[in-house]
Motif scaffolding. Structure first.
Motif, PDB file in Angstrom:
ATOM      1  N   GLU A   1     -11.499 100.889  47.867  1.00 16.52           N
ATOM      2  CA  GLU A   1     -11.423 102.252  48.372  1.00 16.52           C
ATOM      3  C   GLU A   1     -12.775 102.600  48.971  1.00 16.52           C
ATOM      4  OE1 GLU A   1      -9.837 105.244  45.726  1.00 16.52           O
ATOM      5  OE2 GLU A   1      -8.601 103.752  44.721  1.00 16.52           O
ATOM      6  N   ASN A   2     -12.818 102.710  50.285  1.00 16.80           N
ATOM      7  CA  ASN A   2     -14.062 103.078  50.931  1.00 16.80           C
ATOM      8  C   ASN A   2     -13.743 104.025  52.072  1.00 16.80           C
ATOM      9  OD1 ASN A   2     -13.141 101.469  53.114  1.00 16.80           O
ATOM     10  ND2 ASN A   2     -14.111  99.661  52.223  1.00 16.80           N
TER      11      ASN A   2
ATOM     12  N   THR B   1      -8.076 105.586  57.050  1.00 19.14           N
ATOM     13  CA  THR B   1      -6.833 105.035  57.602  1.00 19.14           C
ATOM     14  C   THR B   1      -5.618 105.626  56.892  1.00 19.14           C
ATOM     15  OG1 THR B   1      -7.929 102.956  58.180  1.00 19.14           O
ATOM     16  CG2 THR B   1      -5.535 102.911  58.014  1.00 19.14           C
ATOM     17  N   ILE B   2      -5.681 105.688  55.580  1.00 22.10           N
ATOM     18  CA  ILE B   2      -4.571 106.246  54.798  1.00 22.10           C
ATOM     19  C   ILE B   2      -4.364 107.725  55.132  1.00 22.10           C
ATOM     20  CG2 ILE B   2      -3.893 106.898  52.452  1.00 22.10           C
ATOM     21  CD1 ILE B   2      -5.157 104.247  51.523  1.00 22.10           C
ATOM     22  N   GLN B   3      -5.466 108.475  55.228  1.00 19.97           N
ATOM     23  CA  GLN B   3      -5.361 109.901  55.515  1.00 19.97           C
ATOM     24  C   GLN B   3      -4.756 110.139  56.896  1.00 19.97           C
ATOM     25  OE1 GLN B   3      -6.155 112.375  53.182  1.00 19.97           O
ATOM     26  NE2 GLN B   3      -4.929 113.513  54.668  1.00 19.97           N
TER      27      GLN B   3
ATOM     28  N   MET C   1      -4.432 105.324  37.693  1.00 17.95           N
ATOM     29  CA  MET C   1      -4.718 106.745  37.672  1.00 17.95           C
ATOM     30  C   MET C   1      -5.634 107.130  38.834  1.00 17.95           C
ATOM     31  SD  MET C   1      -2.949 107.629  35.079  1.00 17.95           S
ATOM     32  CE  MET C   1      -1.862 106.247  35.479  1.00 17.95           C
ATOM     33  N   ALA C   2      -6.624 106.275  39.130  1.00 15.74           N
ATOM     34  CA  ALA C   2      -7.541 106.572  40.227  1.00 15.74           C
ATOM     35  C   ALA C   2      -6.813 106.592  41.556  1.00 15.74           C
ATOM     36  CB  ALA C   2      -8.670 105.543  40.257  1.00 15.74           C
ATOM     37  N   ARG C   3      -5.832 105.696  41.741  1.00 14.82           N
ATOM     38  CA  ARG C   3      -5.065 105.686  42.991  1.00 14.82           C
ATOM     39  C   ARG C   3      -4.324 107.010  43.158  1.00 14.82           C
ATOM     40  NH1 ARG C   3      -7.830 101.372  44.777  1.00 14.82           N
ATOM     41  NH2 ARG C   3      -7.145  99.404  43.913  1.00 14.82           N
ATOM     42  N   LEU C   4      -3.695 107.480  42.096  1.00 12.00           N
ATOM     43  CA  LEU C   4      -2.938 108.733  42.183  1.00 12.00           C
ATOM     44  C   LEU C   4      -3.858 109.920  42.453  1.00 12.00           C
ATOM     45  CD1 LEU C   4      -0.363 108.331  39.258  1.00 12.00           C
ATOM     46  CD2 LEU C   4      -0.011 107.966  41.701  1.00 12.00           C
ATOM     47  N   ARG C   5      -5.081 109.842  41.932  1.00  9.58           N
ATOM     48  CA  ARG C   5      -6.010 110.958  42.113  1.00  9.58           C
ATOM     49  C   ARG C   5      -6.617 110.965  43.510  1.00  9.58           C
ATOM     50  NH1 ARG C   5     -11.234 110.275  38.711  1.00  9.58           N
ATOM     51  NH2 ARG C   5     -11.473 108.706  40.354  1.00  9.58           N
ATOM     52  N   ASN C   6      -6.953 109.779  44.049  1.00  9.59           N
ATOM     53  CA  ASN C   6      -7.727 109.708  45.287  1.00  9.59           C
ATOM     54  C   ASN C   6      -6.882 109.571  46.544  1.00  9.59           C
ATOM     55  OD1 ASN C   6      -9.987 109.776  43.647  1.00  9.59           O
ATOM     56  ND2 ASN C   6     -10.225 107.554  43.619  1.00  9.59           N
ATOM     57  N   MET C   7      -5.640 109.125  46.428  1.00  7.65           N
ATOM     58  CA  MET C   7      -4.832 108.847  47.612  1.00  7.65           C
ATOM     59  C   MET C   7      -3.635 109.792  47.697  1.00  7.65           C
ATOM     60  SD  MET C   7      -4.780 104.690  47.781  1.00  7.65           S
ATOM     61  CE  MET C   7      -6.285 103.765  47.967  1.00  7.65           C
ATOM     62  N   PRO C   8      -3.242 110.129  48.925  1.00 11.04           N
ATOM     63  CA  PRO C   8      -2.091 111.029  49.108  1.00 11.04           C
ATOM     64  C   PRO C   8      -0.764 110.303  48.905  1.00 11.04           C
ATOM     65  CG  PRO C   8      -2.985 110.400  51.236  1.00 11.04           C
ATOM     66  CD  PRO C   8      -3.907 109.798  50.202  1.00 11.04           C
ATOM     67  N   ILE C   9      -0.488 109.897  47.677  1.00 18.85           N
ATOM     68  CA  ILE C   9       0.716 109.137  47.353  1.00 18.85           C
ATOM     69  C   ILE C   9       1.903 110.089  47.193  1.00 18.85           C
ATOM     70  CG2 ILE C   9       1.780 107.560  45.696  1.00 18.85           C
ATOM     71  CD1 ILE C   9      -0.573 106.326  47.148  1.00 18.85           C
ATOM     72  N   SER C  10       3.030 109.758  47.836  1.00 19.49           N
ATOM     73  CA  SER C  10       4.247 110.559  47.690  1.00 19.49           C
ATOM     74  C   SER C  10       5.211 109.945  46.692  1.00 19.49           C
ATOM     75  CB  SER C  10       4.961 110.703  49.050  1.00 19.49           C
ATOM     76  OG  SER C  10       4.135 111.346  49.992  1.00 19.49           O
ATOM     77  N   LEU C  11       5.186 108.622  46.585  1.00 20.91           N
ATOM     78  CA  LEU C  11       6.170 107.911  45.769  1.00 20.91           C
ATOM     79  C   LEU C  11       5.469 106.811  44.981  1.00 20.91           C
ATOM     80  CD1 LEU C  11       9.224 107.128  45.147  1.00 20.91           C
ATOM     81  CD2 LEU C  11       9.019 105.568  47.094  1.00 20.91           C
ATOM     82  N   ILE C  12       5.799 106.694  43.701  1.00 25.60           N
ATOM     83  CA  ILE C  12       5.325 105.544  42.945  1.00 25.60           C
ATOM     84  C   ILE C  12       6.525 104.685  42.575  1.00 25.60           C
ATOM     85  CG2 ILE C  12       3.351 106.840  42.048  1.00 25.60           C
ATOM     86  CD1 ILE C  12       4.745 106.772  39.303  1.00 25.60           C
TER      87      ILE C  12
END
Length: 583
Positions: A462-463, A469-471, A492-503
């Motif tokens: 994550e940089n 790119t994700i944003q 947990m860090a992925r869910l906090r830092n990235m705009p995830i809609s679906l897991i």
């Protein structure tokens, strides 16, 4: 002064340090006749213009002076008035040695030619200015020929040696092994060790530019690990080969490998940076001269196997070679399949719960005409990346998925979305968001018709680049899914830092959920966490009615698995989706 000390002082490493060029008496005599100079003339009386020599020397700038040039001034100023033919030949060869060294020290050629003009044949022997002019031409011809020889050796040296360490390269390694295998040579036992050094982050920030001194320091440390009867070769950046003049049995080789590893269990400081280098080793142990021709290849195969298998060291065996041949053939087959459009995209239904109606599909890579079955999609993608087709594959995948979505939604009137897996490397592609947007617009589908899956373990880092790119993709309206949720170290860090809609909860937690109360509680906890963060949940790997009942009990609303359908070709999926459509 050590080479490392010289580099730290900013001094450049010379490529060809020494070169002995000597002319035979016969060669010098033949060249003299070409300039109409007789032997008795070259043995005759000489005159050295000492005043002119001193003037030339005083005219030199201090930075132009060097030991070799000064010695050459002495050679000319003290040229004997008469000498024997053998003494003349020795004097010429001495001058050649000094002017080659002077040229190596960046002396201007005009300084040497001007100096040679200060030497003339004397009039006492009846020679005149014409003979002196021929003498100058004679000396200049020898000078020119000597420097040409030096330049040719320099070129060959550069081709056969590393420019930083001056170590011989693979070409000379192969030559040395071949000479040992010749029937006329004395019997000798050989073993070969190939070592690739991997750089790890040390205590300080590492510059992206590799300092030359690091290679020098590695060579110095490496040399201390081996017995006297060895030769060190450099075959690339931080890639070395060590040829041992003895046959080593596996237990002895393992001890030697351990010694090398211990030697590099240290931080290497240089220029406010700290380096930790880890040796990865491949060894070839040969006992028969007939096998020597394959020694370099065997050591390379062992090293590659260690690198790809993330092992510290590997000793070559035929089994490793067979595996490498199989891998090479598989790479060629998959490359051909991709280039010839033999790879296909299958669709595995995603159903809504509890009614079981089709709401979407995951796009999966398949190779229907594979020459050998059981090749998983992730293996195919890894090979595609390895052979350098990764970026082309991503573009083909995005374009193909958008086309399939268009056919499903606009032609077959199915209200479904498609999910596609992105490679970890794709997140470093700044053009990716625009590429997906343009492809979706070309095929007239909406951003919500696609879900872009990122495998949790596949996110390299994550940089700023990856997050940007994700944003951008989410800003365009595309949804993001985190695949294989729960299998990584930073869920947990992925869910906090990235705009995830679906897991997507990994099938390893779901497949035996009806047999394991522990798995049930873990899936229940992950679903509860996602719901509290307003994320949708999809479970993978639902394979039976008992598992489905527990998934429904938890309240998860999306699922996929063999219980509903295996991945299928596009036309079969269309029929299945129409039968299982909510309408």
């Amino acid at each position: 002064m050590r080479l490392l000390d010289r580099l730290e002082d900013g001094e450049q490493t010379p490529y060809l340090r020494t070169l002995d060029i000597e002319y035979t008496a016969e060669h010098l005599a033949i060249k003299a006749t070409q300039y109409q100079l007789e032997m008795h003339q070259l043995q005759g009386t000489y005159q050295a213009d000492v005043d002119a020599i001193e003037a030339l020397y005083l005219a030199l700038d201090n930075e132009d002076k060097n030991d070799a040039l000064e010695q050459l001034f002495v050679d000319i100023a003290t040229w004997p008035s008469t000498m024997s033919w053998d003494a003349f030949c020795a004097r010429i060869n001495t001058c050649i040695a000094h002017w080659v060294q002077a040229i190596q020290a960046n002396t201007k050629l005009t300084s040497i030619t001007s100096l040679l003009r200060c030497l003339a044949l004397g009039h006492a022997s009846g020679t005149g200015s014409t003979s002196t002019a021929r003498l100058h031409l004679y000396l200049f011809e020898i000078l020119s020929e000597s420097l040409h020889t030096y330049e040719q050796h320099q070129i060959h040296f550069l081709l056969d040696h590393d420019a930083i360490t001056n170590l011989p390269n693979t070409h000379l390694l192969i030559q040395a092994i071949a000479e040992s295998a010749e029937p006329s040579s004395a019997p000798v036992e050989l073993s070969l060790i190939s070592i690739r050094f991997l750089i790890e982050r040390g205590t300080n920030t590492i510059s992206p530019t590799l300092p030359p001194a690091l290679s020098i320091k590695i060579v110095e440390l490496l040399t201390t690990c081996f017995p006297s009867a060895h030769s060190l070769f450099q075959s690339g950046a931080l890639l070395f080969n060590v040829l041992l003049e003895k046959s080593i049995q596996p237990p002895q080789m393992n001890l030697l490998i351990a010694k090398i590893q211990r030697c590099f269990e240290q931080v290497i400081p240089f220029d406010h940076q700290a380096f930790i280098v880890t040796p990865v080793i491949g060894a070839a142990i040969q006992t028969q001269p007939n096998d020597y021709v394959h020694m370099v290849e065997h050591a390379r195969i062992a090293l590659n196997h260690a690198l790809t298998s993330q092992l510290d060291a590997v000793i070559y065996t035929q089994a490793i070679s067979d595996e490498a041949d199989h891998q090479k053939k598989l790479e060629l087959d998959i490359t051909d399949a991709f280039n010839n459009e033999d790879l296909e995209l299958y669709l595995q239904p995603i159903v809504g719960l509890p009614d079981g109606h089709c709401v979407g599909a995951e796009v999966l890579l398949r190779w229907p005409s594979a020459k050998s079955k059981g090749i998983y999609p992730n293996v195919m993608v890894e090979i595609i990346n390895k052979v350098g087709l990764g970026k082309m594959f991503t573009r083909w995948l995005i374009h193909s998925v958008c086309r399939l979505a268009h056919q499903l939604i606009n032609q077959n009137k199915l209200s479904v979305y498609l999910t596609l897996n992105l490679r970890a490397e794709d997140l470093y592609d700044k053009d990716l968001p625009l590429l997906i947007l343009q492809s979706s617009q070309f095929w007239k589908i909406k951003p919500q018709d696609l879900i872009l899956e990122i495998t949790e373990n596949g996110i390299l880092e994550e940089n700023e680049t990856t997050l940007h790119t994700i944003q951008q993709m989410t800003d365009h309206g595309f949804r993001l899914a985190l695949d294989d949720f729960g299998t990584g170290y930073s869920s947990m860090a992925r869910l906090r830092n990235m705009p995830i809609s679906l897991i997507k909860i990994d099938q390893s937690f779901v497949r035996d959920i009806h047999l394991s109360d522990k798995d049930f509680r873990m899936v229940q906890s992950m679903a509860s966490l996602a719901e509290s963060l307003d994320k949708e949940v999809l479970v993978e790997g639902v394979e039976n009615e008992a598992a489905l009942q527990l998934i429904n009990q938890i309240g998860i609303t999306k699922a996929q698995g063999y219980y509903f359908s295996k991945p299928m070709p596009f036309d079969d999926f269309v029929q299945w989706a129409k039968i299982n459509s909510a309408s």
